[in-house]
Design a protein around this motif. Structure first.
Motif, PDB file in Angstrom:
ATOM      1  N   UNK A 430       0.667  -1.075   0.017  1.00  0.00           N
ATOM      2  CA  UNK A 430      -0.150   0.447   0.049  1.00  0.00           C
ATOM      3  C   UNK A 430       0.736   1.568   0.216  1.00  0.00           C
ATOM      4  N   UNK A 431       0.271   1.902  -0.314  1.00  0.00           N
ATOM      5  CA  UNK A 431       0.584   3.353  -1.003  1.00  0.00           C
ATOM      6  C   UNK A 431      -0.192   4.580  -0.518  1.00  0.00           C
ATOM      7  N   UNK A 435      -4.418   4.334  -1.230  1.00  0.00           N
ATOM      8  CA  UNK A 435      -5.061   4.413  -0.399  1.00  0.00           C
ATOM      9  C   UNK A 435      -6.147   5.594  -1.279  1.00  0.00           C
ATOM     10  N   UNK A 436      -5.974   6.417  -1.770  1.00  0.00           N
ATOM     11  CA  UNK A 436      -6.606   7.070  -2.595  1.00  0.00           C
ATOM     12  C   UNK A 436      -7.926   6.012  -3.589  1.00  0.00           C
ATOM     13  N   UNK A 437      -7.674   5.446  -4.224  1.00  0.00           N
ATOM     14  CA  UNK A 437      -7.840   4.662  -4.538  1.00  0.00           C
ATOM     15  C   UNK A 437      -8.942   3.287  -4.082  1.00  0.00           C
ATOM     16  N   UNK A 438      -8.616   3.140  -2.948  1.00  0.00           N
ATOM     17  CA  UNK A 438      -9.481   2.644  -1.433  1.00  0.00           C
ATOM     18  C   UNK A 438      -9.847   3.154  -0.167  1.00  0.00           C
ATOM     19  N   UNK A 439     -10.588   4.287  -0.197  1.00  0.00           N
ATOM     20  CA  UNK A 439     -10.632   5.419   0.670  1.00  0.00           C
ATOM     21  C   UNK A 439     -11.114   4.041   2.123  1.00  0.00           C
ATOM     22  N   UNK A 442     -14.300   7.323   2.585  1.00  0.00           N
ATOM     23  CA  UNK A 442     -14.889   8.079   1.552  1.00  0.00           C
ATOM     24  C   UNK A 442     -13.575   9.147   1.590  1.00  0.00           C
ATOM     25  N   UNK A 443     -12.820   9.653   2.429  1.00  0.00           N
ATOM     26  CA  UNK A 443     -11.432  10.785   1.322  1.00  0.00           C
ATOM     27  C   UNK A 443     -10.687  10.284   1.296  1.00  0.00           C
ATOM     28  N   UNK A 444     -10.064   9.214   0.978  1.00  0.00           N
ATOM     29  CA  UNK A 444      -9.302   8.775   0.399  1.00  0.00           C
ATOM     30  C   UNK A 444      -7.670   9.607   1.277  1.00  0.00           C
ATOM     31  N   UNK A 445      -7.651   9.541   1.808  1.00  0.00           N
ATOM     32  CA  UNK A 445      -6.334   9.871   2.687  1.00  0.00           C
ATOM     33  C   UNK A 445      -5.797   9.483   3.089  1.00  0.00           C
ATOM     34  N   UNK A 446      -4.626   9.028   3.473  1.00  0.00           N
ATOM     35  CA  UNK A 446      -4.091   8.314   4.475  1.00  0.00           C
ATOM     36  C   UNK A 446      -3.587   8.793   5.358  1.00  0.00           C
ATOM     37  N   UNK A 459      -0.884  -3.935   9.293  1.00  0.00           N
ATOM     38  CA  UNK A 459      -1.765  -3.500   8.006  1.00  0.00           C
ATOM     39  C   UNK A 459      -2.567  -4.089   6.894  1.00  0.00           C
ATOM     40  N   UNK A 460      -2.559  -3.376   5.728  1.00  0.00           N
ATOM     41  CA  UNK A 460      -2.619  -3.419   4.999  1.00  0.00           C
ATOM     42  C   UNK A 460      -1.293  -4.226   3.732  1.00  0.00           C
TER      43      UNK A 460
END
Length: 662
Positions: A430-431, A435-439, A442-446, A459-460
């Motif tokens: 993950x990066x 995270x933006x593509x998998x929020x 809903x905000x897509x932030x890390x 984690x992921x």
């Protein structure tokens, strides 16, 4: 009285009529004879060759003979997938007067054929004309003799000997080699969907197709070319003799040699016992895969003739999933085996490996992240040795997920490899972009709270055993991005690694720091010391332990003591040897082992590594000529004299729990 007159008009008329009819019929007869003579002349002179050919075709038939499948061997020439003789009984539908009656009589000789009666009838009816259909394979000599004895009373039934696929090591190579099975309608339809015509060989009831592993990947190379027996038949199509001169022998498939070593592979499966997991061994110099095992395994011989549905369901429903290739298709959080990646990512961006971080047992970032120990001031080497969470959470937070992800991909994570096998899972590195593509919200932030867990391999993040072996090989090699190779040669033609080796984009001195830390792990006081000692004199093994959570245990025991198998931790260990001149790398994942990587993973890696080292002529000679005390024994005595612990506790606590894909 005058004399009567004599008239011949009636007689002459009748005679004339007779002559006319005779002439007409004679003419027609003459024409018929002439037509017959002409037709006979045409058949015997003009079309003689054409009808001679048709007559021969009516008299002789070709029966397809499936070719022997190509043999698969290990790097030393040991057969790991071959062929063996097999007695079998066959039925030819068009030679039986009554199929049901024939099967009834056959059932008296071979009672177990009654259990497959419906399937046999279905296969016989689906077979092409005069094509023998196997009813039972692997007959005993007594069964074979009995069928031959009563063959005259069983029209359409015959017994012969053919070659059946055989896997001499059973489950040891099951996942990497795969198995063969009968051709299904889906196989035929898949070829038609490509706009191609299925070859006639696929319709032969005796033919087998590769289903998984190498058998599937190299199916066309292993198939060979079908032959044919030219047989003389009577008007009803029954065989009365064989025409050897007109037969065409089948051509065996090509020989395939793999980089695997049968001894290492067998030992790798053996050390797992009843545990579930995977193990991969690689040569760090050329990328050759010496072992690739998934446990528990299954016997591929069961699938050759068709596995009973109950047996298949037992394998498919077992929670430890013996049919899944965990070395390629099972992904797990790497736990603390990932910490060297985080250290290398930091060094590439200016982190001084001698810089110390103080560990007081906790790391705070919005909440508390635990470290099962108070390690005090740690540099990178010491943090790897003690598996200090606080150290790696600190640098992960400083450099962020993108830096870690870049280095992880450089070392082999988040990708598949061209080794000739399908079914590989790339896992997940993950990066911020991911995270933006998998929020999450809903905000897509890390979120900052995700980074500490990432820094200790949870984690992921998830990886597979092959990726761990590639990663370890690249660290041990120190200069090249080693790529794995599984297929050594096909038909005598050497196969190169799928992708050429590139230079690692890291200073070799940085990688040496990681190796120093991994050597300390297996030294006195390291998290993997006790169970990583080879007992081979100066030949030592360096490694890294890891334990990955399968779920969040809350306030309960984090190791999952007393919990169901599926709720226990995963245990991991990576290693390379010898430490002074690395040749072999090994990765071990024990699924839901419930212990630390140093306790569950290290002893298994040790036993597998010993076989690899002792089979290496150079290393074996070095061991035999050393003749001095193993340094670990002296180190233990010195540590005990100083009152120091022999084994450090393994520190792999993570939060939140990882997402496990299996």
């Amino acid at each position: 009285m005058s004399e009567p007159s004599i008239f011949f008009s009636d007689v002459n008329e009748r005679q004339g009529s007779f002559l006319r009819r005779t002439f007409v019929f004679g003419g027609f007869s003459g024409l018929g004879i002439m037509a017959l003579v002409g037709r006979l002349a045409q058949l015997q002179i003009v079309q003689a060759q054409e009808y001679a050919t048709l007559s021969s075709q009516n008299q002789f038939n070709f029966r397809m003979v499936p070719p022997p499948r190509g043999v698969i061997k290990d790097r030393n020439g040991v057969v790991i997938a071959g062929n063996r003789p097999s007695f079998r009984v066959l039925v030819v539908r068009d030679e039986t007067k009554d199929l049901d009656q024939t099967l009834d009589l056959l059932g008296q000789l071979l009672p177990d054929t009654m259990d497959r009666r419906r399937a046999i009838i279905r296969e016989v009816n689906a077979a092409s004309k005069f094509n023998p259909v196997p009813v039972k394979s692997d007959l005993t000599w007594e069964e074979f003799a009995k069928v031959n004895q009563y063959a005259p009373e069983l029209p359409g039934v015959m017994a012969d000997m053919n070659e059946a696929r055989y896997y001499p090591f059973g489950g040891s190579f099951a996942h990497v080699i795969g198995y063969v099975a009968k051709v299904s309608d889906r196989d035929v339809q898949a070829i038609r969907d490509k706009g191609q015509q299925p070859p006639a060989l696929l319709y032969n009831p005796s033919f087998r197709i590769g289903r998984q592993g190498i058998e599937k990947a190299l199916d066309m190379d292993l198939r060979g070319q079908a032959g044919g027996n030219r047989v003389e038949v009577d008007a009803r199509g029954r065989v009365v003799a064989e025409d050897i001169g007109g037969s065409r022998p089948a051509v065996q498939g090509q020989e395939v040699i793999l980089t695997l070593d049968a001894d290492i592979q067998n030992r790798a499966l053996e050390v797992f016992g009843e545990e579930s997991g995977s193990c991969v061994v690689m040569d760090v110099r050329n990328g050759d895969i010496l072992a690739m095992v998934s446990s528990p395994s299954f016997d591929p011989n069961l699938f050759v003739s068709g596995i009973p549905s109950k047996a298949y369901r037992a394998l498919a429903d077992y929670e430890r999933r013996p049919l899944l290739d965990k070395a390629l298709g099972g992904t797990f959080a790497p736990g603390s085996t990932f910490k060297p990646v985080v250290g290398l990512a930091a060094m590439k961006r200016g982190w001084d490996p001698s810089r110390r971080v103080v560990c007081n047992g906790s790391f705070f970032l919005g909440r508390r992240f635990a470290c099962l120990g108070r390690h005090g001031a740690q540099d990178l080497r010491g943090a790897i040795k003690n598996s200090c969470n606080v150290y790696f959470m600190t640098i992960a937070t400083e450099f962020g997920p993108d830096a870690i992800a870049e280095t992880a991909r450089d070392l082999g994570f988040g990708q598949t490899f061209d080794i000739g096998l399908t079914g590989q899972k790339a896992g997940l590195v993950p990066d911020r972009e991911w995270r933006r593509r998998n929020p999450v919200r809903g905000d897509g932030k890390w979120y900052p709270g995700e980074t500490p867990s990432y820094g200790i391999g949870q984690g992921a993040l998830n990886v597979n055993a092959l990726q761990l072996a590639v990663y370890t090989s690249r660290i041990a090699n120190g200069r090249q991005a080693v790529m794995p190779r599984l297929i050594k040669s096909i038909g005598g033609v050497e196969q190169k690694a799928g992708t050429p080796f590139a230079d690692l984009a890291y200073d070799p001195q940085m990688l040496k720091v990681l190796r120093d830390g991994m050597e300390a792990v297996t030294d006195v006081g390291g998290t993997g010391f006790r169970n990583s000692q080879l007992g081979l004199g100066a030949v030592r093994m360096a490694g890294k332990t890891g334990t990955a959570q399968a779920q969040n245990y809350g306030a309960g025991s984090r190791k999952g003591a007393g919990r169901p198998w599926a709720q226990k931790d995963h245990n991991l260990f990576i290693a390379y040897a010898p430490t002074d001149n690395p040749r072999y790398a090994v990765s071990v994942i024990v699924q839901h082992g419930g212990l630390g990587g140093g306790t569950a993973g290290a002893p298994r890696a040790r036993e597998v590594m010993k076989v690899a080292l002792l089979k290496d002529p150079d290393i074996r000679a070095r061991i035999e000529h050393a003749g001095f005390e193993a340094p670990e024994d002296a180190g233990v005595r010195e540590a005990e004299a100083r009152g120091e612990p022999i084994d450090a506790p393994e520190v792999d606590v993570a939060a939140p729990p990882p997402e496990i894909t299996q």
